[in-house]
Design an enzyme around this catalytic site. Structure first.
Site, PDB file in Angstrom:
ATOM      1  CE  LYS A 118      -4.566  -1.337   0.622  1.00 43.93           C
ATOM      2  NZ  LYS A 118      -4.544  -2.641   1.221  1.00 43.93           N
ATOM      3  CB  SER A 147      -0.635  -8.257  -0.803  1.00 44.93           C
ATOM      4  OG  SER A 147      -1.497  -9.033   0.006  1.00 44.93           O
TER       5      SER A 147
HETATM    6  C1  LIG Z   1      -5.257  -3.669   0.833  1.00 42.90           C
HETATM    7  C2  LIG Z   1      -4.700  -5.011   0.802  1.00 42.90           C
HETATM    8  C3  LIG Z   1      -5.093  -5.957  -0.162  1.00 42.90           C
HETATM    9  C4  LIG Z   1      -6.185  -5.675  -1.176  1.00 42.90           C
HETATM   10  O1  LIG Z   1      -5.902  -4.605  -2.031  1.00 42.90           O
HETATM   11  P1  LIG Z   1      -7.076  -3.901  -2.857  1.00 42.90           P
HETATM   12  O2  LIG Z   1      -6.408  -2.869  -3.685  1.00 42.90           O
HETATM   13  O3  LIG Z   1      -8.034  -3.303  -1.858  1.00 42.90           O
HETATM   14  O4  LIG Z   1      -7.757  -4.965  -3.645  1.00 42.90           O
HETATM   15  C5  LIG Z   1      -4.458  -7.189  -0.161  1.00 42.90           C
HETATM   16  N1  LIG Z   1      -3.509  -7.502   0.746  1.00 42.90           N
HETATM   17  C6  LIG Z   1      -3.104  -6.630   1.685  1.00 42.90           C
HETATM   18  C7  LIG Z   1      -2.052  -7.049   2.645  1.00 42.90           C
HETATM   19  C8  LIG Z   1      -3.680  -5.355   1.743  1.00 42.90           C
HETATM   20  O5  LIG Z   1      -3.279  -4.489   2.681  1.00 42.90           O
END
Ligand SMILES: *Cc1c(COP(=O)(O)O)cnc(C)c1O
Length: 329
Positions: free
Chosen positions: A57, A313
């Site tokens: 993010k 992510s």
């Molecule tokens: C925000 C987030 C997501 C999802 O991202 P989007 O853009 O809302 O689809 C996935 N994994 C993590 C760790 C996140 O913080």
């Protein structure tokens, strides 16, 4: 006013990549022999769990705050978040000499709240849903003139997240190989949309597979309904994947429809297995939302479409909870 254009161009993503430097890291692309054995294809993990602030993010937040002119930067930003966007926004605001207020729902775990306040941002806990948090942000925009930087439905945020796609293509090229399929977590869809545009603008035949949580993937149900729909938010191990996509969604609903090939769902039990797998086989600490791609692969939900990259992510799991999970209690 020109008509609203929901498309995001590759040029916006390459511009974001030029804008972003340290503290945003080029994260490693690591081969996984255990997952390759499961899939019968080469598998790499794109380690956004090692990104500064513990999730991807930061890319979107830095790209958005960097583009604010001095006056709005001085008035500060406001964001609504399930935790990781708030942390990234707090970091970006501090980096650029701005200030951030983050509106959260009570579903956000306490360790994520602390991480945001530790970066000097103000946190407001507003109600029990993302909708309540949204209302709080709208008030702050009116009262304090802050700029809203939403977690996903914003051009600069989507373009920032898309830089992961550029890195993946460059990294597989450097390994003198190719990628056929990229697996990515989906909640609001900013990550999946940016990534898919970056990848498929350059390689149209590549498959992008989104993975959501069974406990509540508004994007999955919205795509099935053909319009943004609300769903009930239930607590899940994938706490960063809850929340709606907004009835007035401007970008990500259309982008996911046009660019993402398929969305599959995984259960909390499958996510738990994936967190353990990442720990034991790759020595990685991964949060629930970050583990859904691995979960989908282990659960046999990813079609074997060739060489596969899984976007991991985020890492922001409460460490005591992680310890319990690894110990199996
Ligand atoms: C925000 C987030 C997501 C999802 O991202 P989007 O853009 O809302 O689809 C996935 N994994 C993590 C760790 C996140 O913080």
């Amino acid at each position: 006013m020109p008509p609203h254009d929901p498309t995001i161009k590759l040029a916006e993503i390459t511009a974001a990549a030029k804008r972003l430097g340290p503290p945003v890291r080029l994260t490693p692309l690591e081969p996984s022999s255990s997952l390759a054995a499961e899939l019968g294809q080469a598998v790499w993990l794109k380690l956004e769990c090692w990104q500064c602030t513990g999730s991807f993010k930061l890319r979107g937040a830095m790209n958005a705050v960097a583009q604010l002119s001095p006056a709005p930067r001085a008035r500060g930003v406001v964001g609504v978040s399930t935790g990781n966007h708030g942390r990234a926004l707090a970091y970006a605001a501090r980096h650029y000499g701005s200030s951030a207020v983050v509106c959260l729902s009570s579903l956000v775990p306490p360790h994520k709240v602390t991480a945001i306040t530790d970066l000097g941002a103000q946190v407001i806990v507003a109600g029990e849903s993302q909708e309540a948090a949204d209302a709080c942000a709208v008030e702050l925009i009116a009262e304090q003139g802050r700029t809203m930087l939403p977690p996903f439905d914003h051009r600069a945020i989507i373009a920032g997240q898309g830089t992961i796609g550029l890195e993946i293509l460059a990294q597989v090229r450097a390994l003198a190989t190719t990628v056929d399929c990229v697996v990515v977590p989906v909640s609001g869809g900013g990550l999946a949309a940016g990534l898919a545009v970056a990848l498929k603008s350059q390689q149209p035949g590549l498959q992008v597979i989104g993975v959501g949580a069974e406990q509540g993937c508004a994007m999955y149900h919205s795509q099935r309904a053909g319009r943004p729909v609300d769903i009930e938010e239930r607590a899940t191990l994938a706490d960063a994947l809850v929340g709606g996509i907004g009835a007035d969604n401007r970008y990500t609903f259309a982008l996911v429809r046009d660019w993402v090939d398929q969305i599959v769902l995984v259960s909390d039990e499958q996510i738990r297995t994936a967190i353990r797998h990442a720990y034991h086989h790759a020595r990685l600490i991964v949060e629930g939302s970050g583990a859904v791609g691995i979960a989908a692969l282990l659960a046999g939900k990813i079609p074997a479409c060739g060489k596969t990259v899984i976007v991991v992510s985020g890492a922001n799991i409460d460490m005591t909870a992680h310890q319990h999970l690894i110990n199996g209690d």
